[in-house]
Design a protein around this motif. Structure first.
Motif, PDB file in Angstrom:
ATOM      1  N   LYS A 198       0.691  -1.217  -0.078  1.00  0.00           N
ATOM      2  CA  LYS A 198       0.053  -0.140   0.004  1.00  0.00           C
ATOM      3  C   LYS A 198       0.730   1.256  -0.096  1.00  0.00           C
ATOM      4  O   LYS A 198       0.280   2.519   0.229  1.00  0.00           O
ATOM      5  N   GLY A 199       2.172   0.903  -0.016  1.00  0.00           N
ATOM      6  CA  GLY A 199       2.771   2.019  -0.061  1.00  0.00           C
ATOM      7  C   GLY A 199       4.248   1.854   0.851  1.00  0.00           C
ATOM      8  O   GLY A 199       3.874   1.581   2.099  1.00  0.00           O
ATOM      9  N   GLN A 245       3.732   3.345   4.401  1.00  0.00           N
ATOM     10  CA  GLN A 245       2.935   2.773   5.453  1.00  0.00           C
ATOM     11  C   GLN A 245       3.685   1.864   6.395  1.00  0.00           C
ATOM     12  O   GLN A 245       3.419   1.931   7.629  1.00  0.00           O
TER      13      GLN A 245
END
Length: 284
Positions: free
Chosen positions: A155-156, A159
């Motif tokens: 999700k990145g 994160q």
């Protein structure tokens, strides 16, 4: 022949400490027994006891579990800290996972549980909590196991880094709380939590200040060096908890703070001894 009752009534034994208002001391007939008086129980704690309060716990039927817990923490912290500073070119903490589960996690958690049985609330809380820290740390970094890192990074990258920064920040708060409770104990005990707190702060700063290459390398390395110091302090306190005249030629000094109750008692005793010596010389 006199009866037992008559013999008891004729007992001319001088008054004992019990008759004088003192509580009787039970003497175990075993040659290995040791009767402790109330004064002997009033001993200031030291690093090896993992007990920052004024008094030690009551006599226990189990061995002191604190050196075991301190050794677990010290060894696991030492290995991870060497990886954080990049010793011998190693940068991946996979090897720590096994140690975090077995020694730093499970065995330290057990030592914390045994501290509950020993009546040491501080030791039980600290050792059990850091045992949980290492188990959770192992869960996070288990390769291909729980997929926590992979799931967050999908999700990145930010994160995972920020999430891990939150994880370390929570342990900063907890360690600071314990640090405050060591301010009236010993220098060796205080320095263990102080250096550990600084290590957590540096590591958290490293993960919050990440870039494309990863966490801030300088912060991680500084945190690693403080972690190495904390590891040796943990081992030092563990040694202080085990060394006595039955197994060592010396006892590790732990240095009570001058404002601690134990230091005040020693200073008062030294002053009293000096005054008695001066007065005795004059009277002679």
């Amino acid at each position: 022949m006199a009866t037992a009752t008559e013999n008891h009534s004729r007992d001319t034994t001088p008054p004992t400490e019990h008759h004088k208002g003192f509580h009787p001391v039970h003497i175990d007939p075993s040659p290995l027994s040791h009767a402790r008086s109330n004064n002997e129980l009033r001993l200031a704690a030291f690093g090896g006891e993992y007990q920052p309060g004024l008094y030690r716990p009551p006599p226990r039927k189990i061995a002191n579990p604190a050196p075991l817990g301190l050794s677990c923490f010290g060894l696991t912290t030492f290995i991870l800290s060497l990886i954080n500073i990049g010793a011998r070119g190693v940068h991946h903490p996979n090897i720590v996972v096994a140690v975090a589960y077995a020694y730093g996690g499970l065995v330290q958690l057990l030592s914390g549980m045994w501290e509950f049985a020993a009546g040491n609330t501080f030791g039980a809380t600290a050792l059990s909590s850091y045992g949980g820290f290492w188990i959770s740390f192992g869960i996070i970094l288990t390769p291909g196991g729980f997929e926590i890192v992979e799931g967050l990074e999908a999700k990145g990258v930010d994160q995972f880094y920020n999430s891990f920064g939150f994880f370390l920040t929570a342990w900063i708060i907890f360690t600071t709380m314990l640090l405050i409770l060591t301010l009236r104990s010993t220098l060796a005990f205080f320095m263990l939590f102080f250096t550990l707190d600084i290590a957590f702060c540096c590591l958290a700063a490293g993960y919050f200040n990440f870039d494309e290459a990863g966490p801030n390398a300088t912060c991680i390395k500084v945190g690693g060096w403080f972690g190495v110091i904390a590891a040796f302090l943990a081992w030092y306190n563990a040694f202080a908890g085990m060394a006595d005249d039955t197994n060592s030629f010396f006892v590790a000094p732990v240095m009570h703070f001058p404002w601690s109750e134990k230091a005040k008692e020693r200073n008062a005793q030294a002053t009293a001894d000096l005054e008695n010596g001066v007065h005795g010389t004059k009277s002679d």
